[in-house]
Design an enzyme around this catalytic site. Structure first.
Site, PDB file in Angstrom:
ATOM      1  N   GLY A 130       3.691  -1.783 -13.864  1.00 27.48           N
ATOM      2  CA  GLY A 130       2.555  -2.625 -13.486  1.00 27.48           C
ATOM      3  C   GLY A 130       2.521  -3.968 -14.176  1.00 27.48           C
ATOM      4  O   GLY A 130       1.489  -4.653 -14.176  1.00 27.48           O
ATOM      5  N   LYS A 181       8.660 -16.224 -14.009  1.00 26.81           N
ATOM      6  CA  LYS A 181       9.530 -15.044 -14.127  1.00 26.81           C
ATOM      7  C   LYS A 181      10.950 -15.533 -13.858  1.00 26.81           C
ATOM      8  O   LYS A 181      11.361 -15.643 -12.700  1.00 26.81           O
ATOM      9  CB  LYS A 181       9.126 -13.957 -13.131  1.00 26.81           C
ATOM     10  CG  LYS A 181       9.933 -12.668 -13.280  1.00 26.81           C
ATOM     11  CD  LYS A 181       9.523 -11.630 -12.240  1.00 26.81           C
ATOM     12  CE  LYS A 181      10.398 -10.380 -12.339  1.00 26.81           C
ATOM     13  NZ  LYS A 181       9.995  -9.502 -13.444  1.00 26.81           N
ATOM     14  N   GLY A 205       8.835 -10.960 -18.339  1.00 28.07           N
ATOM     15  CA  GLY A 205      10.223 -10.574 -18.544  1.00 28.07           C
ATOM     16  C   GLY A 205      10.699  -9.644 -17.444  1.00 28.07           C
ATOM     17  O   GLY A 205      10.186  -9.665 -16.319  1.00 28.07           O
ATOM     18  N   VAL A 216       1.553  -7.016 -11.831  1.00 28.72           N
ATOM     19  CA  VAL A 216       0.131  -7.016 -11.474  1.00 28.72           C
ATOM     20  C   VAL A 216      -0.702  -7.486 -12.658  1.00 28.72           C
ATOM     21  O   VAL A 216      -1.616  -8.307 -12.504  1.00 28.72           O
ATOM     22  CB  VAL A 216      -0.320  -5.615 -11.005  1.00 28.72           C
ATOM     23  CG1 VAL A 216      -1.843  -5.560 -10.864  1.00 28.72           C
ATOM     24  CG2 VAL A 216       0.335  -5.264  -9.675  1.00 28.72           C
TER      25      VAL A 216
END
Length: 242
Positions: free
Chosen positions: A14, A37, A113, A17
């Protein structure tokens, strides 16, 4: 440098999110926050099912998916291996330089990450090496159930051994029927690691909207505690919110 580095105890816990939701809440509060990211495997950046698309949707940033995630590969492997199999080479300096470029647009960046801190990341670095380059406080996203105490405490110990600051832990995917055990795990993680658990984010079943996720984050995550980190770094939005 300002913001947070969002890592996890494992993959599929998760992290995206949580990163997108927190960024979205901070943007609603008026902070000029971006999301980043660098490497994504499993989906190309433009795929609406991928992490970059979810980060954009939840955070509400103006940047496009391929700007949020400049290096993406379809094959679901550790980023270094996925890039190698695709004949691509990405070095730590490239993704760090890209981060610095994004800071010209945003006051703070929430950086996600890949998997955990020991994941082989670029050709010359693990995820933790990238985190050390940025020196952002870490948010560790973890499962709420069996095994999470061991995984979370080990992740925190590994981060601290490398000189990183851990802002807190967020347990993601909490189900109402398991809350007694989740609460026990929360208390044990705090006792053994010395790091606060800043949120118990509920499990989202099926399709969910941005509004549902952000409202849940406001209710279940200690946003004010995270806000203190941003304010202590003197990074309250000075640029117009986007």
């Amino acid at each position: 440098m300002s913001g947070f580095f969002i890592t996890a105890t494992d993959t599929e816990v998760g992290k995206t999110v949580v990163a997108g939701a927190i960024a979205g809440v901070f943007r609603e509060l008026g902070y000029n926050v971006g999301v980043y990211k660098p490497l994504q495997s499993g989906h190309v950046a433009s795929n609406p099912e991928g992490d970059a698309a979810r980060l954009k949707s939840l955070s509400g940033v103006p940047t496009q998916e391929n700007e949020i995630c400049p290096y993406s590969i379809e094959e679901p492997l550790a980023p270094r291996l996925a890039m190698k199999r695709a004949g691509r080479v990405v070095k730590l300096k490239e993704i760090t330089d890209y981060y610095n470029g994004l800071l010209k647009e945003f006051n703070s960046l929430f950086v996600e990450g890949a998997g955990g801190l020991a994941v082989p990341y670029t050709e010359d670095a693990l995820v933790i090496d990238f985190a050390k380059e940025l020196q952002l406080p870490l948010i560790v996203v973890a499962r709420p159930t069996l095994g999470t105490v061991n995984h979370t405490v080990l992740t925190i110990a590994y981060a601290k051994a490398h000189g990183l600051t851990v802002a807190g832990v967020i347990l993601s995917g909490c189900k109402e029927c398991e809350m007694e055990r989740v609460q026990e795990n929360k208390e044990m993680i705090e006792e053994l690691s010395g790091v606060p658990v800043l949120g118990l984010l509920p499990f989202f079943a099926g399709e969910f909207t941005k509004e549902e996720v952000l409202e849940s984050a406001k209710e279940h995550i200690m946003i004010s505690k995270l806000e203190e980190f941003i304010q202590n770094e003197s990074n309250v939005a000075g640029a117009p919110s986007m």
